[in-house]
Design a protein around this motif. Structure first.
Motif, short mmCIF file in Angstrom:
data_model
loop_
_atom_site.label_atom_id
_atom_site.label_comp_id
_atom_site.label_asym_id
_atom_site.label_seq_id
_atom_site.Cartn_x
_atom_site.Cartn_y
_atom_site.Cartn_z
N ALA A 37 1.91 1.16 -1.84
CA ALA A 37 1.59 0.91 -0.82
C ALA A 37 0.20 2.34 -0.17
O ALA A 37 -0.36 1.25 0.54
N GLY A 38 0.78 3.00 -0.36
CA GLY A 38 -0.88 3.58 0.13
C GLY A 38 -1.99 3.05 -0.06
O GLY A 38 -3.08 3.54 0.72
N SER A 39 -1.71 3.13 -1.14
CA SER A 39 -3.68 3.07 -1.75
C SER A 39 -3.79 1.29 -1.42
O SER A 39 -4.55 0.65 -1.96
N GLY A 40 -2.98 0.29 -0.80
CA GLY A 40 -2.85 -0.79 -0.27
C GLY A 40 -2.64 -1.66 -1.63
O GLY A 40 -2.57 -3.15 -1.29
N MET A 41 -1.46 -1.46 -2.35
CA MET A 41 -1.12 -2.41 -3.56
C MET A 41 -0.49 -3.47 -3.29
O MET A 41 -0.39 -4.82 -3.52
N ILE A 42 0.35 -3.02 -2.06
CA ILE A 42 1.14 -4.38 -1.96
C ILE A 42 1.65 -4.41 -0.68
O ILE A 42 1.09 -3.85 0.90
#
Length: 75
Positions: A37-42
């Motif tokens: 989530a923090g890396s923008g994958m979700i």
């Protein structure tokens, strides 16, 4: 690559979220989900720092409760 969403959750005995199932069928621990989530994958979630300094996952506000993380079905 299209971003995944969370479609189901697991909760521990205290009722806290402990794992997530993605739209791609993957099962992620809270720590794995937090990293993705923090890396923008979700899609549809963000991370935030709580008052006690911990980092947490929450659904992005959109005026519907149906997709809030606590409202997702359990697996």
């Amino acid at each position: 690559m299209e971003k995944e969403t969370f479609i189901a959750v697991q909760k521990n005995s205290d009722g806290d979220l402990s794992a997530f199932k993605t739209s791609g069928g993957r099962i992620l621990s809270y720590e794995q989900a937090l990293a993705e989530a923090g890396s923008g994958m979700i899609k549809g979630v963000s991370i935030f720092k709580g008052k006690g300094g911990g980092t947490y996952i929450r659904s992005n506000p959109d005026n519907t409760k149906a997709n809030n993380l606590d409202a997702l079905p359990q697996f």
